[in-house]
Write a protein that holds these residues in place. Structure first.
Motif, PDB file in Angstrom:
ATOM      1  N   ALA A 215      41.997  78.615  40.904  1.00 17.70           N
ATOM      2  CA  ALA A 215      43.411  78.328  40.572  1.00 17.70           C
ATOM      3  C   ALA A 215      43.944  76.995  41.423  1.00 17.70           C
ATOM      4  CB  ALA A 215      44.343  79.354  41.080  1.00 17.70           C
ATOM      5  N   LEU A 216      43.277  76.876  42.473  1.00 19.59           N
ATOM      6  CA  LEU A 216      43.658  75.583  43.252  1.00 19.59           C
ATOM      7  C   LEU A 216      43.343  74.268  42.526  1.00 19.59           C
ATOM      8  CD1 LEU A 216      44.711  74.594  45.875  1.00 19.59           C
ATOM      9  CD2 LEU A 216      42.603  74.914  46.927  1.00 19.59           C
ATOM     10  N   GLU A 217      42.352  74.269  42.040  1.00 20.20           N
ATOM     11  CA  GLU A 217      41.736  73.245  41.288  1.00 20.20           C
ATOM     12  C   GLU A 217      42.647  72.820  39.995  1.00 20.20           C
ATOM     13  OE1 GLU A 217      36.996  72.547  42.531  1.00 20.20           O
ATOM     14  OE2 GLU A 217      37.235  74.039  40.816  1.00 20.20           O
ATOM     15  N   ALA A 218      42.941  73.944  39.474  1.00 18.56           N
ATOM     16  CA  ALA A 218      43.648  73.788  38.084  1.00 18.56           C
ATOM     17  C   ALA A 218      45.074  73.168  38.335  1.00 18.56           C
ATOM     18  CB  ALA A 218      43.841  75.200  37.320  1.00 18.56           C
ATOM     19  N   ALA A 219      45.666  73.638  39.640  1.00 19.64           N
ATOM     20  CA  ALA A 219      46.939  73.241  39.988  1.00 19.64           C
ATOM     21  C   ALA A 219      46.850  71.791  40.445  1.00 19.64           C
ATOM     22  CB  ALA A 219      47.525  74.113  41.136  1.00 19.64           C
ATOM     23  N   LEU A 220      45.572  71.177  41.168  1.00 18.12           N
ATOM     24  CA  LEU A 220      45.504  70.096  41.535  1.00 18.12           C
ATOM     25  C   LEU A 220      45.185  68.963  40.190  1.00 18.12           C
ATOM     26  CD1 LEU A 220      43.176  70.664  44.756  1.00 18.12           C
ATOM     27  CD2 LEU A 220      45.603  69.825  44.678  1.00 18.12           C
ATOM     28  N   GLY A 221      44.671  69.510  39.127  1.00 23.29           N
ATOM     29  CA  GLY A 221      44.002  68.803  38.100  1.00 23.29           C
ATOM     30  C   GLY A 221      42.836  67.956  38.418  1.00 23.29           C
ATOM     31  N   GLN A 222      42.142  68.591  39.474  1.00 24.62           N
ATOM     32  CA  GLN A 222      40.810  67.970  39.905  1.00 24.62           C
ATOM     33  C   GLN A 222      39.942  68.807  40.676  1.00 24.62           C
ATOM     34  OE1 GLN A 222      42.913  64.679  42.184  1.00 24.62           O
ATOM     35  NE2 GLN A 222      41.050  65.216  43.625  1.00 24.62           N
ATOM     36  N   PRO A 223      38.786  68.703  40.643  1.00 28.90           N
ATOM     37  CA  PRO A 223      37.828  69.454  41.376  1.00 28.90           C
ATOM     38  C   PRO A 223      38.114  69.194  42.782  1.00 28.90           C
ATOM     39  CG  PRO A 223      36.339  67.659  40.520  1.00 28.90           C
ATOM     40  CD  PRO A 223      37.968  67.597  39.826  1.00 28.90           C
ATOM     41  N   LEU A 224      37.697  70.063  43.670  1.00 27.39           N
ATOM     42  CA  LEU A 224      37.624  69.816  45.245  1.00 27.39           C
ATOM     43  C   LEU A 224      36.438  69.107  45.679  1.00 27.39           C
ATOM     44  CD1 LEU A 224      38.678  73.352  46.440  1.00 27.39           C
ATOM     45  CD2 LEU A 224      40.318  71.279  46.416  1.00 27.39           C
TER      46      LEU A 224
END
Length: 394
Positions: free
Chosen positions: A81-90
């Motif tokens: 969910a975090l990566e989807a919200a950021l629009g990029q991988p961690l």
């Protein structure tokens, strides 16, 4: 977003705190871009999120699936969910780990060997360590490509003199690792780093930091380094807490087991979950509830809490050889003006004074002009320390 992003996990038995930070072009810690918390675990889970970009927070909440609260499922879903919200991988994920043992003096990259070593320390922090490590394992199983780092709450205190870490026990036990470890180190590292930056005009060489929350402790910080702390071998020791007893006569524990026939498990449950503010008041371990109660039992619990803190402060002021600054942090330290006022009144002998109006507003600086000791409120921020460690290890 185009910056490199690292995230942090602060996982406990009743909550999971997640944050994401951008790296600067030089690889240092940049701004926090999102913070989320899943509170009320396991019975009443509630997910919240804030971000500079409100659309990002909404996107995280819309994508986060908390239907399965097992960490094996939940941790990878929060990352997705975090990566989807950021629009990029961690770029990496940093974790808070409460107990790092004798030899981990700084953050480290997670490896199976290190996790196994830390697993052997779960008995020292049973309400934290198993959850910390379970989150690391869950993410590794689902995302072996994602680098993970570990930041230890005990590491900040490894600068203490050996004499401050010893118990008066047989040397063989000391050599086996039975020491005063201390906890809340990430919170104290944040204070040691940011107090000089935020208030450069004030003396801070001898700082007494008071972290008050559901878990509470004190730390004497001399020129940025821990020299003594109230918690010892376990996170139950020191001052009373929400449900933990704090320091207690070991003879009492022997009596409970031998004469009252309580098992080790029963004693552990009592000391960790049924004592502290909850035990004394019989009402709640939440200081906000007690302050609103007006019941004499609640007032006695708060009075004992303040009294024990004041006594412990005296010990650490002695270790420092005096005091230049007193810092309140943690949920109670930041929000309870009554507790701050009570502690300040009890430490008037040490030159500590606070302005009532500043205290009522929880202003960053509580002490009036000309005070011999500067008194501050500095919000706790363990996540930024974890993120800083994570970036340094990348």
């Amino acid at each position: 977003m185009t910056e490199r992003i690292v995230a942090t996990f602060n996982v406990g038995s009743s909550s999971i705190k997640v944050a994401a930070y951008a790296a600067t072009p030089a690889g240092g810690l940049g701004p926090r871009v999102l913070r989320a918390e899943l509170a009320g675990l396991p019975d009443a889970p509630k997910l919240s999120a804030v971000a500079a970009n409100s659309d990002m927070a909404c996107a995280f909440l819309a994508r986060a699936d908390i239907s399965d609260l097992r960490l094996a499922a939940l941790a990878p879903r929060l990352i997705a969910a975090l990566e989807a919200a950021l629009g990029q991988p961690l770029a990496a994920l940093g974790h808070r780990v409460v107990q790092g043992g004798r030899h981990n003096h700084a953050s480290r990259t997670a490896t199976p060997e290190l996790i196994a070593e830390l697993d052997s320390l779960c008995a020292l922090a049973p309400d934290h360590q198993p959850y910390n490590l379970s989150a690391v394992r869950a993410v590794d199983a689902a995302r072996p490509d994602l680098a993970q780092t570990l930041s230890f709450d005990t590491a900040f205190h490894r600068t203490q003199p050996r004499i401050a870490q010893l118990y008066a026990l047989p040397r063989a036990l000391t050599d086996s690792g039975i020491l005063r470890y201390g906890y809340h180190g990430l919170s104290y590292a944040h204070i040691a780093r940011h107090l000089p930056e935020r208030l450069p005009a004030h003396r801070h060489q001898r700082t007494l930091a008071v972290h008050l929350g559901s878990g509470s402790s004190l730390c004497a910080i001399l020129e940025g380094r821990s020299i003594s702390t109230s918690m010892g071998f376990s996170a139950m020791s020191g001052i009373p807490m929400a449900t933990r007893c704090g320091d207690i006569d070991p003879g009492l524990l022997l009596y409970l087991m031998s004469d009252r026939h309580m098992s080790a498990a029963d004693v552990s449950q009592m000391l960790r979950k049924q004592s502290g503010l909850l035990g004394v008041s019989g009402i709640s371990g939440d200081l906000r509830v007690l302050e609103a109660s007006g019941m004499p039992e609640a007032e006695e619990a708060i009075a004992l809490f303040v009294y024990r803190i004041v006594r412990e402060c005296g010990s650490h002021i002695s270790a420092l050889g005096g005091i230049d600054a007193l810092v309140f942090t943690g949920g109670v330290g930041e929000n309870s003006r009554h507790v701050r006022a009570g502690i300040a009144a009890g430490l008037a002998w040490a030159g500590i004074r606070i302005d009532p109006d500043a205290n009522a507003k929880a202003a960053p600086l509580l002490s009036p002009p000309g005070s011999p000791v500067s008194v501050f409120v500095l919000p706790a921020d363990e996540e930024s320390e974890i993120a800083r460690d994570c970036l340094a290890l990348l």
